[in-house]
Motif scaffolding. Structure first.
Motif, PDB file in Angstrom:
ATOM      1  N   ILE A  22      -7.888   6.226  -8.130  1.00  0.00           N
ATOM      2  CA  ILE A  22      -8.081   6.715  -6.551  1.00  0.00           C
ATOM      3  C   ILE A  22      -8.058   5.451  -5.647  1.00  0.00           C
ATOM      4  O   ILE A  22      -8.811   4.484  -6.018  1.00  0.00           O
ATOM      5  N   GLN A  23      -7.102   5.407  -4.661  1.00  0.00           N
ATOM      6  CA  GLN A  23      -7.174   4.116  -3.644  1.00  0.00           C
ATOM      7  C   GLN A  23      -7.627   4.735  -2.449  1.00  0.00           C
ATOM      8  O   GLN A  23      -7.063   5.645  -1.964  1.00  0.00           O
ATOM      9  N   TYR A  24      -8.659   4.107  -2.029  1.00  0.00           N
ATOM     10  CA  TYR A  24      -9.329   4.447  -0.743  1.00  0.00           C
ATOM     11  C   TYR A  24      -8.836   3.528   0.303  1.00  0.00           C
ATOM     12  O   TYR A  24      -8.898   2.258   0.293  1.00  0.00           O
ATOM     13  N   LEU A  25      -8.583   4.306   1.564  1.00  0.00           N
ATOM     14  CA  LEU A  25      -8.373   3.338   2.742  1.00  0.00           C
ATOM     15  C   LEU A  25      -9.407   3.852   3.758  1.00  0.00           C
ATOM     16  O   LEU A  25      -9.938   4.757   3.824  1.00  0.00           O
ATOM     17  N   PRO A  26      -9.591   2.911   5.019  1.00  0.00           N
ATOM     18  CA  PRO A  26     -10.709   3.214   5.844  1.00  0.00           C
ATOM     19  C   PRO A  26     -10.420   4.545   6.583  1.00  0.00           C
ATOM     20  O   PRO A  26      -9.381   5.241   6.589  1.00  0.00           O
ATOM     21  N   ARG A  32      -5.950  10.378   0.081  1.00  0.00           N
ATOM     22  CA  ARG A  32      -5.394  11.836   0.109  1.00  0.00           C
ATOM     23  C   ARG A  32      -4.462  12.124  -1.190  1.00  0.00           C
ATOM     24  O   ARG A  32      -3.955  13.317  -1.359  1.00  0.00           O
ATOM     25  N   GLN A  33      -4.263  11.182  -1.824  1.00  0.00           N
ATOM     26  CA  GLN A  33      -3.338  11.193  -3.034  1.00  0.00           C
ATOM     27  C   GLN A  33      -3.695  10.640  -4.230  1.00  0.00           C
ATOM     28  O   GLN A  33      -3.126   9.953  -5.086  1.00  0.00           O
ATOM     29  N   GLY A  34      -5.155  11.113  -4.503  1.00  0.00           N
ATOM     30  CA  GLY A  34      -5.741  10.385  -5.753  1.00  0.00           C
ATOM     31  C   GLY A  34      -5.332  11.014  -6.705  1.00  0.00           C
ATOM     32  O   GLY A  34      -4.499  12.133  -6.705  1.00  0.00           O
ATOM     33  N   GLN A  35      -5.325  10.540  -8.000  1.00  0.00           N
ATOM     34  CA  GLN A  35      -4.581  10.961  -9.288  1.00  0.00           C
ATOM     35  C   GLN A  35      -5.643  11.309 -10.154  1.00  0.00           C
ATOM     36  O   GLN A  35      -6.447  10.452 -10.499  1.00  0.00           O
ATOM     37  N   VAL A  36      -5.304  12.426 -10.631  1.00  0.00           N
ATOM     38  CA  VAL A  36      -6.328  12.997 -11.738  1.00  0.00           C
ATOM     39  C   VAL A  36      -5.411  13.591 -12.831  1.00  0.00           C
ATOM     40  O   VAL A  36      -4.576  14.412 -12.646  1.00  0.00           O
ATOM     41  N   SER A  37      -5.839  13.057 -13.897  1.00  0.00           N
ATOM     42  CA  SER A  37      -4.790  13.460 -15.224  1.00  0.00           C
ATOM     43  C   SER A  37      -5.804  13.761 -16.432  1.00  0.00           C
ATOM     44  O   SER A  37      -6.843  13.430 -16.423  1.00  0.00           O
TER      45      SER A  37
END
Length: 185
Positions: free
Chosen positions: A175-179, A27-32
């Protein structure tokens, strides 16, 4: 009849659980992005990208609000949203793609290509993203980079500024993914 109904209910719950185990969310992936300019470089960061990773289908989807990009200067933020991206008309950008030859069971870093469609300002383009994907104790971490051509998305740059704004923009994603089920608790 009751045994058949119980069987179907159990099967539905079982397959729903398997499907959820194959899906990861961020929900808080980073795009720059970074754009070299002769007068002043333009860079911004968005830490609110929503993304879903389906490891069974090897698919990824990303959605983000364009107004969530943060710039060093408020005037850049204003020009980006009002003049170039037109965030009131085109509030979000999306990407849907397939991770080529991804092995979700492999440990260590995998360098993979993601092929898919990015949509900005209502215009869709096919792109490829070179990424590094790492398995973490709870999920996956994705780090990638690609370039976008400004004119491909019909972004209008006034002629007086055309020499000051790069024609190609470098984009980075982290992006950090969690289950999926862990996020929903």
């Amino acid at each position: 009849m009751n045994k058949l109904l119980v069987f179907f209910l159990f099967s539905a719950l079982f397959f729903t659980q398997i499907s959820a185990q194959n899906q990861f969310i961020a929900r808080q992936g980073q795009v720059s992005f970074f754009s070299y300019a002769s007068v002043e470089n333009i860079e911004a960061k968005n830490n609110q990208a929503l993304s879903i990773l389906d490891i069974e289908k090897k698919e990824i989807a990303v959605s983000m609000l364009m107004r969530a990009f943060v710039f060093k200067k408020n005037l850049m933020h204003e020009h980006f949203n009002e003049s170039y991206i037109e965030s009131d008309v085109f509030p979000k950008a999306t990407f849907e793609g397939q991770i080529i030859d991804f092995d979700p069971l492999a440990s260590g870093v995998q360098t993979k290509l993601i092929k898919g469609t990015i949509t900005i300002r209502g215009i869709s383009k096919e792109i490829s993203i070179k990424t590094s994907i790492s398995k973490t104790p709870k999920g996956f971490y994705l780090d990638g980079e690609f370039s976008l051509v400004v004119k491909d998305f019909e972004i209008k740059i006034p002629p007086i500024l055309s020499n000051n704004i790069a024609k190609i923009v470098s984009v980075k994603i982290k992006i950090q993914y969690l289950p999926y089920e862990e996020i929903n608790r």
